[in-house]
Scaffold this motif. Structure first.
Motif, PDB file in Angstrom:
ATOM      1  N   UNK A   1       0.839  -1.175   0.000  1.00  0.00           N
ATOM      2  CA  UNK A   1       0.000   0.000   0.000  1.00  0.00           C
ATOM      3  C   UNK A   1       0.887   1.243   0.000  1.00  0.00           C
ATOM      4  N   UNK A   2       0.483   2.233  -0.769  1.00  0.00           N
ATOM      5  CA  UNK A   2       1.250   3.475  -0.835  1.00  0.00           C
ATOM      6  C   UNK A   2       0.298   4.664  -0.721  1.00  0.00           C
ATOM      7  N   UNK A   3       0.681   5.628   0.111  1.00  0.00           N
ATOM      8  CA  UNK A   3       0.011   6.928   0.154  1.00  0.00           C
ATOM      9  C   UNK A   3       1.059   7.961  -0.216  1.00  0.00           C
ATOM     10  N   UNK A   4       0.883   8.548  -1.381  1.00  0.00           N
ATOM     11  CA  UNK A   4       1.863   9.505  -1.895  1.00  0.00           C
ATOM     12  C   UNK A   4       1.293  10.922  -1.794  1.00  0.00           C
ATOM     13  N   UNK A   5       1.822  11.683  -0.827  1.00  0.00           N
ATOM     14  CA  UNK A   5       1.390  13.071  -0.661  1.00  0.00           C
ATOM     15  C   UNK A   5       1.945  13.941  -1.781  1.00  0.00           C
ATOM     16  N   UNK A   6       3.085  13.548  -2.279  1.00  0.00           N
ATOM     17  CA  UNK A   6       3.744  14.347  -3.313  1.00  0.00           C
ATOM     18  C   UNK A   6       2.870  14.472  -4.565  1.00  0.00           C
ATOM     19  N   UNK A   7       2.283  13.333  -4.990  1.00  0.00           N
ATOM     20  CA  UNK A   7       1.421  13.349  -6.178  1.00  0.00           C
ATOM     21  C   UNK A   7      -0.050  13.095  -5.832  1.00  0.00           C
ATOM     22  N   UNK A   8      -0.358  13.056  -4.546  1.00  0.00           N
ATOM     23  CA  UNK A   8      -1.737  12.986  -4.061  1.00  0.00           C
ATOM     24  C   UNK A   8      -2.480  11.757  -4.600  1.00  0.00           C
ATOM     25  N   UNK A   9      -1.913  10.577  -4.307  1.00  0.00           N
ATOM     26  CA  UNK A   9      -2.612   9.353  -4.672  1.00  0.00           C
ATOM     27  C   UNK A   9      -2.495   8.309  -3.578  1.00  0.00           C
ATOM     28  N   UNK A  10      -3.425   7.374  -3.590  1.00  0.00           N
ATOM     29  CA  UNK A  10      -3.428   6.232  -2.683  1.00  0.00           C
ATOM     30  C   UNK A  10      -3.567   4.971  -3.527  1.00  0.00           C
ATOM     31  N   UNK A  11      -2.602   4.069  -3.413  1.00  0.00           N
ATOM     32  CA  UNK A  11      -2.664   2.790  -4.108  1.00  0.00           C
ATOM     33  C   UNK A  11      -3.037   1.714  -3.102  1.00  0.00           C
TER      34      UNK A  11
ATOM     35  N   UNK B   1       8.010  12.086   3.043  1.00  0.00           N
ATOM     36  CA  UNK B   1       6.835  12.136   3.911  1.00  0.00           C
ATOM     37  C   UNK B   1       5.779  11.098   3.528  1.00  0.00           C
ATOM     38  N   UNK B   2       5.997  10.394   2.430  1.00  0.00           N
ATOM     39  CA  UNK B   2       4.986   9.467   1.928  1.00  0.00           C
ATOM     40  C   UNK B   2       5.014   8.143   2.685  1.00  0.00           C
ATOM     41  N   UNK B   3       3.898   7.412   2.615  1.00  0.00           N
ATOM     42  CA  UNK B   3       3.748   6.147   3.339  1.00  0.00           C
ATOM     43  C   UNK B   3       3.949   4.990   2.367  1.00  0.00           C
ATOM     44  N   UNK B   4       4.939   4.160   2.654  1.00  0.00           N
ATOM     45  CA  UNK B   4       5.273   3.011   1.799  1.00  0.00           C
ATOM     46  C   UNK B   4       5.388   1.780   2.703  1.00  0.00           C
ATOM     47  N   UNK B   5       4.538   0.798   2.495  1.00  0.00           N
ATOM     48  CA  UNK B   5       4.563  -0.390   3.355  1.00  0.00           C
ATOM     49  C   UNK B   5       5.585  -1.416   2.840  1.00  0.00           C
ATOM     50  N   UNK B   6       6.078  -2.285   3.721  1.00  0.00           N
ATOM     51  CA  UNK B   6       7.129  -3.241   3.343  1.00  0.00           C
ATOM     52  C   UNK B   6       6.644  -4.336   2.404  1.00  0.00           C
ATOM     53  N   UNK B   7       7.582  -4.813   1.583  1.00  0.00           N
ATOM     54  CA  UNK B   7       7.408  -6.023   0.790  1.00  0.00           C
ATOM     55  C   UNK B   7       8.328  -7.075   1.403  1.00  0.00           C
ATOM     56  N   UNK B   8       8.737  -8.060   0.652  1.00  0.00           N
ATOM     57  CA  UNK B   8       9.743  -8.992   1.155  1.00  0.00           C
ATOM     58  C   UNK B   8      11.100  -8.278   1.178  1.00  0.00           C
TER      59      UNK B   8
END
Length: 231
Positions: free
Chosen positions: A1-11, A33-40
């Motif tokens: 999951x990604x929340x990108x404040x820079x480009x204003x999107x939520x995946x 400042x963006x939210x990036x969740x872990x993968x493997x």
């Protein structure tokens, strides 16, 4: 999951829909400042080497810890996550806030349920000494997980809450549409992630019996009708 404040999107990441590859590609556009969740570990290393952002800003703040979470920290040395891999829309909206949720462009990926089931069938048993039958698989918790991590990700109360549902079957073109909408500076190029090492390459229609076909149709009835998928 990604929340990108820079480009204003939520995946929002559904399962068995190239989600890890998409996250790896999208993280290139994220800022500090963006939210990036872990993968493997391997995938996180791969995306950093490709110029992407490592997992960041996804952890729960200590003052929000619940008693059960405090115990996990003590016993497992594993801090709880506020945002995680397949987090559903309802939790993201509650945690990020309605103002951000409503003003950001939200998207996800859906996949033909029959194709998704056969992909999950082989992926879940890639290291098994003895594979369960497809009938056994269709009665297992893995199927409930597919529903929860499919339509359950991008709906709230049965209502679609994302701005775009990309189709796995048309992924390159749909991601380009997303890119243009967001004015991302370069194409969303997908690396290969989570190869299934699947030996049986037959089309799902050659694998499922009529009864299995109808059972999958029943389980995924809402999503099939929503997106007009056909067997």
């Amino acid at each position: 999951m990604i929340i990108c404040h820079k480009y204003r999107f939520i995946f929002l990441k559904t399962s068995k829909t190239a989600g890890s590859s998409i996250e790896m590609a999208l993280s290139k556009f994220c800022g500090p400042e963006d939210i990036v969740t872990p993968l493997s570990k391997e995938e996180d290393l791969q995306r950093v080497e490709a110029g992407g952002v490592a997992p960041q800003n996804y952890g729960e703040m200590p003052f929000r810890y619940k008693p059960s979470q405090i115990w996990k920290v003590i016993s497992r040395s594993k801090p709880p996550c506020r945002y995680y891999d397949h987090i559903p829309a309802r939790k993201v909206r509650r945690r990020i806030g309605v103002d951000v949720w409503n003003s950001y462009y939200k998207f996800c990926v859906a996949r033909n349920p029959w194709d998704r089931v056969i992909s999950q069938y082989y992926w879940r048993q890639r290291n098994a000494e003895k594979m369960m039958s497809i009938d056994e698989f269709l009665e297992s918790s893995h199927i409930r997980s597919l529903v929860r991590k499919g339509m359950g990700i991008y709906t709230i109360g049965g209502k679609v809450v994302v701005d775009k549902i990309c189709r796995y079957e048309n992924l390159v073109d749909d991601l380009e549409t997303v890119r243009q909408h967001l004015s991302l500076p370069e194409p969303i190029l997908l690396p290969k992630a989570k190869s299934t090492h699947r030996q049986d390459k037959r089309h799902y229609s050659e694998v499922f019996t009529r009864e299995q076909n109808e059972k999958i149709r029943s389980i995924f009835k809402a999503e099939i009708e929503l997106l007009n998928y056909e067997y």
